[in-house]
Write a protein that holds these residues in place. Structure first.
Motif, PDB file in Angstrom:
ATOM      1  N   THR A   1      45.634  36.979  37.102  1.00  0.00           N
ATOM      2  CA  THR A   1      44.080  37.174  36.767  1.00  0.00           C
ATOM      3  C   THR A   1      43.189  37.392  34.953  1.00  0.00           C
ATOM      4  O   THR A   1      44.037  37.297  34.311  1.00  0.00           O
TER       5      THR A   1
ATOM      6  N   ARG B   1      45.123  41.932  37.435  1.00  0.00           N
ATOM      7  CA  ARG B   1      45.886  41.365  39.028  1.00  0.00           C
ATOM      8  C   ARG B   1      46.355  40.517  39.149  1.00  0.00           C
ATOM      9  O   ARG B   1      46.683  39.519  38.326  1.00  0.00           O
TER      10      ARG B   1
ATOM     11  N   VAL C   1      48.129  38.010  41.203  1.00  0.00           N
ATOM     12  CA  VAL C   1      47.895  37.214  42.845  1.00  0.00           C
ATOM     13  C   VAL C   1      49.306  36.248  42.774  1.00  0.00           C
ATOM     14  O   VAL C   1      49.506  36.037  42.506  1.00  0.00           O
TER      15      VAL C   1
ATOM     16  N   SER D   1      46.453  39.814  46.424  1.00  0.00           N
ATOM     17  CA  SER D   1      46.289  40.427  44.698  1.00  0.00           C
ATOM     18  C   SER D   1      46.518  41.995  44.706  1.00  0.00           C
ATOM     19  O   SER D   1      46.021  42.602  45.620  1.00  0.00           O
TER      20      SER D   1
ATOM     21  N   LEU E   1      39.514  35.677  46.851  1.00  0.00           N
ATOM     22  CA  LEU E   1      40.853  35.411  47.986  1.00  0.00           C
ATOM     23  C   LEU E   1      40.415  34.545  49.129  1.00  0.00           C
ATOM     24  O   LEU E   1      41.346  33.554  49.256  1.00  0.00           O
TER      25      LEU E   1
END
Length: 354
Positions: A270, A275, A277, A288, A335
């Protein structure tokens, strides 16, 4: 002359412009695999802008902000006669074309390697500027942050092709390991990391010397990767076991392993780099991972989430499906998919450019 214009564009890339451009509107390029094309999409609306046709079996697509050229790799092989009959771009002279396709002074790649094509594409207009013959089917490609080099992985050839984007030519084949899969750059434009799915390693390749500096142990079947913006950490998808490995690039040691569960594929960081993903292809989910404490957030998404890319400066993810001809636009915070759009074939290695 097209070649001179192309060289000038690449050679004059400004790093300042590259970083400033991330706040601008973004365009997503989606290679469509068996659709033999690249779909160009508005990164905000998901609406199609155009389609670049006549690109057979494009799985690998490389590009970087500030460089107006895409490098598309074909997973289909051609014969030697087909290599000599590669379409000549309209603005390239016959003499230049003949010289470009003259027999090389030395063999590049394994002696039994097939032949395939890299297509250099004007990202603004979609025109193919050059086609370069390389030793074997191409899985993924990457373009260096300064626009000087392009790298293509050849799973059947156990190595990577190195293309000089200033000279517009193949300059080296570097053996890396069994079944090289993915290639990714960090901060150093002269260093690329290549995952070798067949022997569980990641090769650190010195592009100026055309050599492997070292190999890092990386689980069982490493595939997709992403480098942390600090340049010190590499995240590797150990695909079939369903783990993401965190490797320290100074020592080469594994720091942490995140158990995602099920087969995994694409991954990305991100904007805040807090984070990670991950596309959980095997269990129809997105995951995540909070990189501070390792906690995970999961959301259902299916069938078979495949490649993913994050749009910088936004809260959006583009995630392709391996089972259905579509790409989801996903809210990176929740998400949850907000919309989707159709593709022809399958959505492979996507590129986002301003």
């Amino acid at each position: 002359m097209k070649r001179k214009t192309f060289t000038t564009l690449v050679a004059t890339v400004s790093l300042t412009a590259m970083y400033a451009s991330t706040a601008m509107a973004q365009t997503v390029f989606v290679p469509e695999g068996s659709g033999n094309s690249i779909l160009v999409v508005d990164g905000v609306t998901g609406e199609a802008i155009r389609r670049i046709e006549g690109l057979e079996a494009i799985h690998g697509l490389g590009g970087t902000p500030g460089v107006p050229v895409l490098v598309a790799g074909s997973f289909a092989e051609i014969d030697s006669a087909g290599a000599m009959d590669v379409d000549k771009p309209a603005a390239v002279s016959a003499d230049d074309h003949a010289s470009h396709h003259a027999k090389p002074e030395r063999q590049m790649g394994p002696t039994d390697a097939g032949l395939s094509l890299l297509s250099l594409i004007d990202a603004n207009g979609g025109e193919v500027l050059r086609r370069i013959v390389v030793p074997g089917a191409v899985h993924h490609t990457a373009v260096s942050p300064d626009g000087r080099f392009a790298v293509a992985t050849h799973p059947a050839g156990d190595g990577v092709s190195l293309v000089d984007l200033i000279a517009n030519e193949l300059v080296a084949f570097v053996p890396t390991g069994a079944m090289p899969n993915y290639a990714v750059f960090g901060r150093d434009p002269d260093t690329v990391y290549v995952s070798n799915t067949g022997n569980g390693t990641v090769s650190e390749v010195d592009l100026t010397r055309g050599i492997v500096r070292r190999n890092l142990v990386a689980g069982e079947m490493p595939e997709h990767m992403v480098v942390h913006p600090s340049g010190n950490v590499l995240y590797v998808a150990d695909a079939e076991p369903g783990h993401v490995l965190e490797l320290a690039l100074d020592s080469g040691e594994m720091v942490r392993s995140f158990d995602i569960g099920g087969e995994i594929h694409g991954l990305g960081l991100t904007d805040d780099s807090d984070r990670l993903v991950v596309a959980g292809r095997g269990e129809d989910k997105l995951v995540s991972v909070n990189l501070t404490d390792g906690t995970q957030t999961k959301a259902a998404l299916g069938p078979e989430p495949y490649h993913l890319t994050l749009l910088r400066g936004t809260d959006r993810l583009f995630v392709s499906s391996r089972a259905d001809p579509k790409v989801w636009i996903v809210d990176a915070a929740t998400l949850e998919p907000t919309s989707d759009f159709a593709v022809e074939g399958e959505g492979h290695q996507m590129v986002v450019l301003p």
